[in-house]
Design a protein around this motif. Structure first.
Motif, PDB file in Angstrom:
ATOM      1  N   GLY A 295     -69.339  25.473   3.327  1.00  0.00           N
ATOM      2  CA  GLY A 295     -68.430  25.561   4.467  1.00  0.00           C
ATOM      3  C   GLY A 295     -66.984  25.225   4.156  1.00  0.00           C
ATOM      4  N   CYS A 296     -66.599  25.153   2.890  1.00  0.00           N
ATOM      5  CA  CYS A 296     -65.263  24.670   2.543  1.00  0.00           C
ATOM      6  C   CYS A 296     -64.136  25.622   2.944  1.00  0.00           C
ATOM      7  N   GLU A 297     -64.438  26.907   3.134  1.00  0.00           N
ATOM      8  CA  GLU A 297     -63.449  27.903   3.579  1.00  0.00           C
ATOM      9  C   GLU A 297     -62.330  28.169   2.571  1.00  0.00           C
ATOM     10  N   ILE A 298     -62.512  27.756   1.320  1.00  0.00           N
ATOM     11  CA  ILE A 298     -61.496  28.053   0.302  1.00  0.00           C
ATOM     12  C   ILE A 298     -61.346  29.575   0.172  1.00  0.00           C
ATOM     13  N   VAL A 301     -58.818  30.853   2.824  1.00  0.00           N
ATOM     14  CA  VAL A 301     -57.412  30.542   2.524  1.00  0.00           C
ATOM     15  C   VAL A 301     -56.918  31.374   1.341  1.00  0.00           C
ATOM     16  N   THR A 314     -55.927  30.602   7.481  1.00  0.00           N
ATOM     17  CA  THR A 314     -57.295  31.089   7.549  1.00  0.00           C
ATOM     18  C   THR A 314     -57.435  32.156   8.619  1.00  0.00           C
TER      19      THR A 314
END
Lengths: 424, 613
Positions: A295-298, A301, A314
């Motif tokens: 779930g880090c969403e790197i 980004v 994001t």
């Protein structure tokens, strides 16, 4: 014994006539934890020899057991570690469940003559810096005496300055390593094994200061195979003469391939990309293993940062990570399903000729919303900025010219790239 | 210098809750290159805006939220954010940092900081929707737990929002109340009470903007080196594998794991609560904060099925070894109570352990504790006490004031009231870790392990039992810690990357040029000094940089650190001298000038008025 020293240095560094050596450190067994690469040392050694290793660093006991590998003119050079230290059992960096130790201890365990008798082309010995004054002072004396011992029998002495301890910080580490490199040379090192300082400029300075051949070491293993190759390429650019990589090679799922790639970079002038290419895919698609997603969403980004004006966010990402429950996520990106192309009433969406991703023909778009609407997960979104004619345009994944940024930036391998064999 | 093109939004949101006024203002242009952001910006703003002597729960006390130039970029852990305020538990400067998913949202909405001042008359929530900011009534959320309030906000506004909420402890202004972003928190020092004193139940944010860095090429290159260093770190690998609990085994081995309210430094059942033990028995999967490649968080499950993010090393000490408990389910459930209702696990556990010792010594009776008979090792009693603290019920009301205030009621208990300046001690026994001891004594917010106390000394980096060299060690780690908290990044990538890589990232993002890493380190020292100045101004002196008698005069009776006490004064004297402070711990005018602080308006003027240098 200068001629003996010269002969052995050439055996190690001039196997290919370019003054470079790609070496593997396989001596972890008597300092570090009992991992598979240590237990299956024979297989690992065979693999790296097939890959073309120029030198292999072993403990004295293993040098004895694996002696057969080093016979013959074309075989790799044998480097033997002449000392022992307990860093992996201090604190908790490497070793699990073994009785930890309180103080750094460094012990010489082999004489130069013993190493010679075991068939060594060179030996290596540590010099610890930054831990405390006593360890440094004792270390200098031990190394200086040992260098003298080695010189008398014509055995190259490779010293390994290592900074270790709480007093070593980001602010003084590079300085300390550079100083350590010079100190080793001043007390008689014929070559150095040393960690990369982190950037080409400072490592180039270190190599210039040293003026003896420098072998860069790899550090702890990275799961990203590119890292070791890039680090090595940078080291060479900075002026080092090879590598002595341990865990990155011995813990690799394919040590033979990694050594081959390192040799291609060192001896055949390959770039990192050349070496990795091996097999080139013309078309790619994204794949997901959602169980690995943290779930880090790197990825989101990085996606935004790779498009438009290069700013980070994001919101306009072309893929989406959605939380289902704590630690469980849905990974949603363009699966090349064709639905948006089908639903577009004006034919403004088509397949890109080269990448095979969806492509927008802006002049044909009417901002009708149909493509955006098919995916409630916002994998197709409206742009923030429109054109003179339209309030917005649809933003769709373009597979980043067949080198998807999201997959490259994913730290766990939850998003990865697969070959796309069939193009519509 | 265009800050908007250099990692910043160049916008501070100011919310006056008394007047209901919402305004924005630019960043302090002269100060920003000197303080970077995050902790540095928060300390500067607090020192600048707040007169000394403000009561922490008075409307005048500022609660400042801060992010940094790296927030919202692809830098590792770039969702982290912080708070700065005056603590009701300690009366000192108090900052806290939180992972989770709020920081980048605030940055994308377009704000580098939020200054909350005044107090509303009714329960209120602050709604930040990019440029649209308003205060809305929040009666419907008041008295709801952190979990309920968070869920309700998501249901009402949508899952694309992020929230900061307090639970009943914050509303009732207890000294251990925290502010939560879902499962992560600004935990310590009673920061939740400050928010509650403003009648602010929640802050919600949604941001669609972008962050531009000054030199994208340099930034990407710096990021590549930083990420590679993180990937090639065995310290980081252990974090991913076992979470923060990975250090429990070595700390216990060195005799520094606080057990039974710091009566001992080794726990006989430590084997059952090591990282390996949790991994084998209770971890279900990994979870990460925004932007984090490490994913140290673990998801566990209580026997009744409730899911917890955690427990962390500190929580395992607080409810585990310090209470002589090794039962996983009990520790999980106590941690869940803290997360659900919004309190700090470290302080909560420390209170429970203190009460256990008081009870075993016959200094407190069950009647005072609503019938609970808390003995070390008693899971049920511990759970009952934590529930009281979490729900602020019965004895929980006065116990929530913290160990220092509880000790005031029981003469003779101060010597084992394990706190400094009113903040309860974290999971390292000072008698067995002298560098940590110095850090606890000096830290600007009370006993804290995350303001430079050199944890590396118990991870093999130094002789933990020796006082030698610890002043210098602490000084270096303190400066480095201040910089991670100003960027704002988590310090865990620091197991792999170093201050060098951080300097490169910040420099590439902001355009600020640090010629050497030492110069960057000086920025960290400047920021820590700002925090020190706040405390000096509030009347804190060398006398407050101390430790409980249990550390100074009572030696450990067994274990590897047997016979050890903390020789604090020599370390303190050496630390002050290294920092360029006088013997009372006050930064000298000369040092302030060297740090470039004398140029920061209007600090210098105010300070020269207040002190004779």
């Amino acid at each position: 014994m200068q001629s003996g020293l010269d002969a052995r240095m050439a055996r190690l560094f001039n196997r290919h006539g370019d003054g470079r050596a790609v070496c593997v450190a396989a001596d972890h067994g008597y300092m570090s934890d009992v991992t598979p690469n240590v237990v299956r040392l024979r297989q690992v050694t065979e693999a790296v020899i097939r890959g073309g290793a120029d030198g292999i660093l072993l403990s004295p006991g293993q040098a004895l057991r694996l002696a057969s590998f080093f016979r013959g003119r074309d075989g790799p050079a044998l480097i033997i570690r002449a000392d022992w230290m307990n860093v992996p059992r201090l604190g908790n960096t490497n070793v699990m469940n073994a009785v930890p130790q309180r103080r750094l201890v460094h012990q010489k365990i082999l004489t130069a003559e013993q190493a010679l008798a075991l068939g060594a082309t060179a030996i290596t010995i540590y010099l610890f810096l930054g831990y405390d004054d006593d360890v440094e002072a004792t270390g200098i004396e031990v190394c200086a005496r040992f260098a003298d011992e080695c010189r008398r029998v014509g055995l190259p002495c490779i010293m390994e300055p290592l900074t270790f301890g709480s007093r070593v910080t980001g602010a003084n580490n590079v300085e300390l390593l550079t100083l350590g490199a010079r100190m080793c040379v001043e007390i008689g090192a014929d070559a150095l094994k040393i960690p990369y300082t982190g950037d080409v400029e400072s490592f180039a300075h270190l190599c210039r200061v040293a003026r003896v051949p420098v072998l860069v070491l790899g550090g702890a293993r990275s799961d990203n195979e590119r890292d070791a190759l890039e680090l090595f390429a940078e080291g060479l650019e900075a002026g080092c003469h090879g590598c002595l990589m341990g865990r990155n090679v011995t813990k690799s799922p394919n040590p033979e391939q990694l050594i081959r790639q390192l040799c291609q970079i060192a001896h055949a002038g390959y770039s990192v990309d050349d070496a990795l290419r091996g097999e080139r895919w013309d078309h790619v698609r994204l794949k997901a293993t959602p169980a690995k997603c943290t779930g880090c969403e790197i990825c989101m980004v990085a996606c935004v940062g790779a498009h438009d004006n290069g700013a980070f966010s994001t919101h306009p990402a072309r893929l989406r990570i959605e939380p289902i429950a704590l630690g469980r996520h849905r990974v949603m990106f363009c699966t090349l399903c064709n639905k948006c192309i089908d639903v577009c009433p004006t034919g403004a969406l088509k397949w890109h000729d080269t990448t095979g991703a969806v492509e927008l023909i802006a002049e044909k778009c009417t901002a009708c919303d149909k493509c955006v609407d098919i995916f409630p997960t916002h994998v197709i979104l409206r742009s923030d900025v429109g054109t003179p004619r339209l309030p917005w345009l649809p933003i769709i994944c373009d597979l980043c010219a067949s080198d998807p940024t999201c997959a490259k930036s994913c730290p766990t391998g939850a998003i990865w790239v697969d070959e796309r064999k069939v193009l519509r | 210098m265009n800050l908007k093109q250099s990692g910043y939004c160049d916008r501070i949101l100011r919310v006056d809750l008394t007047r209901g006024a919402i305004t924005t203002e630019p960043l302090p242009e002269k100060a920003i290159p000197l303080v970077v952001g995050g902790k540095g910006l928060g300390a500067y703003l607090l020192l600048n805006e707040q007169r000394p002597g403000v009561a922490p729960l008075a409307p005048e006390n500022r609660l400042i939220l801060n992010v940094g130039p790296l927030t919202g970029t692809t830098a590792p852990t770039a969702g982290r954010f912080g708070s700065t305020t005056k603590s009701p538990a300690t009366g000192t400067y108090s900052d806290a940092y939180c992972g989770g998913y709020f920081g980048q949202m605030l940055k994308y909405a377009g704000y580098d900081a939020v200054i909350l001042q005044g107090a509303a008359t009714e329960p209120t929530m602050l709604v930040i929707d990019d440029d649209k900011v308003e205060l809305r009534p929040a009666k419907h959320l008041w008295d709801k737990s952190v979990t309920r309030a968070t869920e309700d906000i998501w249901r009402d506004l949508g899952r694309d929002w992020q929230s900061l909420v307090i639970g009943r402890p914050g509303e009732k202004r207890t000294n251990i109340a925290s502010i939560f972003n879902d499962t992560r928190a600004l935990a310590r020092g009673g920061v939740g009470a400050v928010m509650g004193s403003k009648n602010l139940k929640a802050i919600v944010a949604r941001g669609t903007g972008r962050v531009t860095v000054a030199n994208r090429q340099r930034f990407d290159r710096a990021l590549q080196l930083a990420n590679r260093a993180v990937r090639m770190s065995s310290g980081v690998t252990r974090m991913t594998r076992e979470g923060t609990a990975n250090i429990l085994e070595i700390v216990n081995y060195l005799g520094a794991l606080p057990t039974r309210n710091f009566q001992q430094g080794q726990f006989s059942q430590a084997e059952e609560i090591t990282g390996e033990a949790w991994r084998a028995k209770s971890w279900e999967r990994n979870y990460a904060c925004f932007g984090c490649p490490i994913a140290c968080s673990k998801v566990t499950r209580a026997v009744d099925g409730k899911v917890l993010e955690g427990p962390e090393y500190e929580t395992i000490y607080a409810f585990g070894s310090n209470c002589a408990i090794a039962n996983h389910d009990a520790i999980i459930r106590m941690s869940l109570l803290c997360d659900e209702h919004g309190i700090d696990t470290i302080s909560a556990g420390a209170i429970v352990a203190f009460v256990m010792e008081l009870f075993e010594k016959g200094m407190i009776n069950a009647k005072e504790l609503d019938g609970i008979e808390p003995r070390f090792g008693d899971c049920r009693a511990a759970l009952a006490l934590v529930e009281k603290l979490a729900k602020v019920e019965g004895c929980g009301e006065w116990l929530s004031q913290g160990v220092a205030k509880i000790a005031d009621r029981y003469p003779g208990s101060a010597m084992f009231a394990m706190h400094v300046k009113g903040l309860e001690m974290p999971a390292y026994h000072p008698n067995a870790a002298k560098g940590m001891a110095l850090g606890f004594a000096v830290s600007e917010r009370g006993a804290c392990h995350l303001r430079g106390a050199p944890i590396s000394e118990v991870l093999g980096g130094a002789d933990a039992l020796s006082e030698n060299g610890k002043a210098q060690l602490f000084r270096e780690h303190q400066a480095e810690s201040a910089l991670w908290n100003s960027a704002v990044l988590c310090c865990f990538p620091g197991f792999g990357m170093s201050l060098k890589e951080l300097a490169q990232l910040v420099s590439a993002a902001t355009g600020f040029d640090y010629a050497t890493v030492k110069e960057f380190e000086l920025v960290g020292e400047r920021i820590s000094t700002l925090a020190r100045l706040f405390n000096v101004r509030e009347g804190f002196t060398r006398a407050h940089d101390t430790l409980p008698a249990r550390n100074l005069t009572q030696s450990l009776s067994s274990g590897p650190a047997q016979g050890q006490v903390v020789e604090l004064e020599p370390m303190l004297t050496e630390y002050y001298a290294l920092m360029g402070w006088d013997s009372n711990g006050v930064p000298t005018a000369e040092r302030l000038t060297q740090l470039g602080l004398a140029e920061l308006p209007p600090i210098a003027k105010e300070l020269t008025n207040q002190h004779d240098y």
